[in-house]
Design an enzyme around this catalytic site. Structure first.
Site, short mmCIF file in Angstrom:
data_model
loop_
_atom_site.label_atom_id
_atom_site.label_comp_id
_atom_site.label_asym_id
_atom_site.label_seq_id
_atom_site.Cartn_x
_atom_site.Cartn_y
_atom_site.Cartn_z
N ILE A 17 0.82 -1.20 0.00
CA ILE A 17 0.00 0.00 0.00
C ILE A 17 0.86 1.26 0.00
O ILE A 17 0.55 2.24 -0.69
CB ILE A 17 -0.96 0.00 1.21
N ASP A 72 15.32 3.21 9.59
CA ASP A 72 14.84 2.12 10.44
C ASP A 72 13.80 2.71 11.39
O ASP A 72 14.15 3.43 12.33
CB ASP A 72 16.01 1.51 11.22
N SER A 159 -7.05 0.11 9.56
CA SER A 159 -7.89 -0.94 9.00
C SER A 159 -9.10 -1.17 9.89
O SER A 159 -9.17 -0.69 11.04
CB SER A 159 -7.12 -2.25 8.84
N TYR A 171 -2.79 -6.80 17.09
CA TYR A 171 -3.13 -6.10 15.86
C TYR A 171 -4.33 -5.17 16.08
O TYR A 171 -4.29 -3.99 15.73
CB TYR A 171 -3.45 -7.10 14.75
N LYS A 175 -4.44 -1.01 15.91
CA LYS A 175 -5.20 -0.27 14.91
C LYS A 175 -6.22 0.67 15.56
O LYS A 175 -6.43 1.79 15.09
CB LYS A 175 -5.90 -1.25 13.95
N THR A 206 -2.02 -6.68 -2.31
CA THR A 206 -0.59 -6.46 -2.17
C THR A 206 0.18 -7.67 -2.69
O THR A 206 -0.41 -8.72 -2.98
CB THR A 206 -0.21 -6.24 -0.69
#
Length: 319
Positions: A17, A72, A159, A171, A175, A206
């Site tokens: 993305i 980084d 997301s 996760y 988000k 992707t």
């Protein structure tokens, strides 16, 4: 070339993305700094070029100016130094920041299906160090450049995992926190005319997703759940079109602090994907019915009928 003369940063843009967003910003005429860690292999095998450098070349070919910088995003000193270079080289000008860098894809796939209490707790750091903490640092440094100029756009790539359970605990928490980062920074930046939003792409094709959800013939894998959704989803450049539309909109402050679905923006601003198609919208009633296996019923529902956002939030509320 609606963004000619503007300076943009897209973090994590060597592929996926981030790469798609960077290419679309370049096509709109912007100077685009793209960041990422130096990978071992390039996307198309060119000798001497990494994926990040290839993306920068493509940005320039499309009419913008692509500049690759290896950062980084686990190292906040490197992040700080990068923004200092932008400030120095462009006399404090920064118009667009897209927070997209993410490190947790491999970790998520390796631990799919395992409950959090059977997973190494350091998974949290792998998923949310670059994917959340770094975004906060980047937002701070970008805002320090944008606020004095009373203009700017900050986009956090998030997301629907921030709405309800998806993949794993770390996760989803990350988000939802990222969406809250957009909402709360928007409050403090509103008086400085700096717009901050989260965007939710749909299922995106992707490089990694295509490898996982498609078979050798390029068709959806029958043995993988929801493979047809991902195999027929957005290209990586569709979210980029959404970002360009926002950056070009003189009334974008009306949207600050909000979560924006890419396909909703496509409908509003009148753009389609680079393959000429309109991707499915996960708020579409047709999409939801098909997802539940009610294909016959879905055929009788217009594609433009969508669930209001407040119903989606209410369905996930614990109050």
């Amino acid at each position: 070339m609606s963004l000619a003369g503007q300076i943009a940063i897209v973090t994590g843009a060597s592929r996926g993305i981030g790469r798609g967003i960077a290419l679309q910003l370049g096509e709109a005429g912007a100077t685009v700094y793209i960041t990422g860690r130096k990978p071992e292999e390039s996307l198309n095998g060119k000798v001497g070029l990494t994926g990040l450098e290839e993306t920068a070349e493509e940005i320039t070919k499309r009419g913008g100016k692509g500049i690759a910088r290896y950062v980084d995003h686990q190292n906040m000193e490197e992040v700080k130094n990068f923004f200092e270079i932008i400030e120095k080289d462009h006399h404090g000008q920064l118009d667009i920041l897209v927070n997209n860098a993410y490190q947790g894809v491999t970790t998520i796939s390796e631990n799919m299906g395992k409950p959090f209490y059977e997973t190494d707790p350091y998974v949290w750091d792998t998923i949310n160090n670059v994917g959340l903490r770094n975004h906060y640092f980047c937002t701070v440094y970008a805002a320090r450049l944008m606020a004095p100029r009373n203009k700017g756009l900050i986009v956090n790539v998030s997301s629907a995992g921030g709405l309800r359970y998806l993949f794993n605990v770390a996760y989803g928490v990350g988000k939802q926190a990222l969406d809250r980062l957009s909402a709360d920074t928007a409050v403090e930046l509103a008086k400085k005319n700096v717009c901050v939003v989260s965007i939710w792409p749909g299922a995106v094709r992707t490089e990694l997703v295509s490898k996982f959800f498609k078979d050798a013939d390029g068709k959806p894998r029958a043995d993988v759940k929801n493979s047809d959704i991902f195999a027929n989803g957005e290209t990586v450049e569709y979210p980029g079109k959404a970002v360009v539309a926002l950056a070009s909109d003189p009334r974008r402050m009306d949207k600050t602090g909000r979560i924006l679905v890419t396909e909703d923006l496509g409908r509003e601003y009148g753009f389609v994907d680079i393959d000429g198609l309109r991707p499915p919208n996960f708020r579409s009633l047709t999409f939801l019915l098909q997802h539940m296996g009610w294909n016959t019923t879905a055929n009788f529902v217009p594609s433009w009928v969508k669930l209001p956002g407040w119903i989606m939030w209410a369905g996930s509320s614990r109050l």
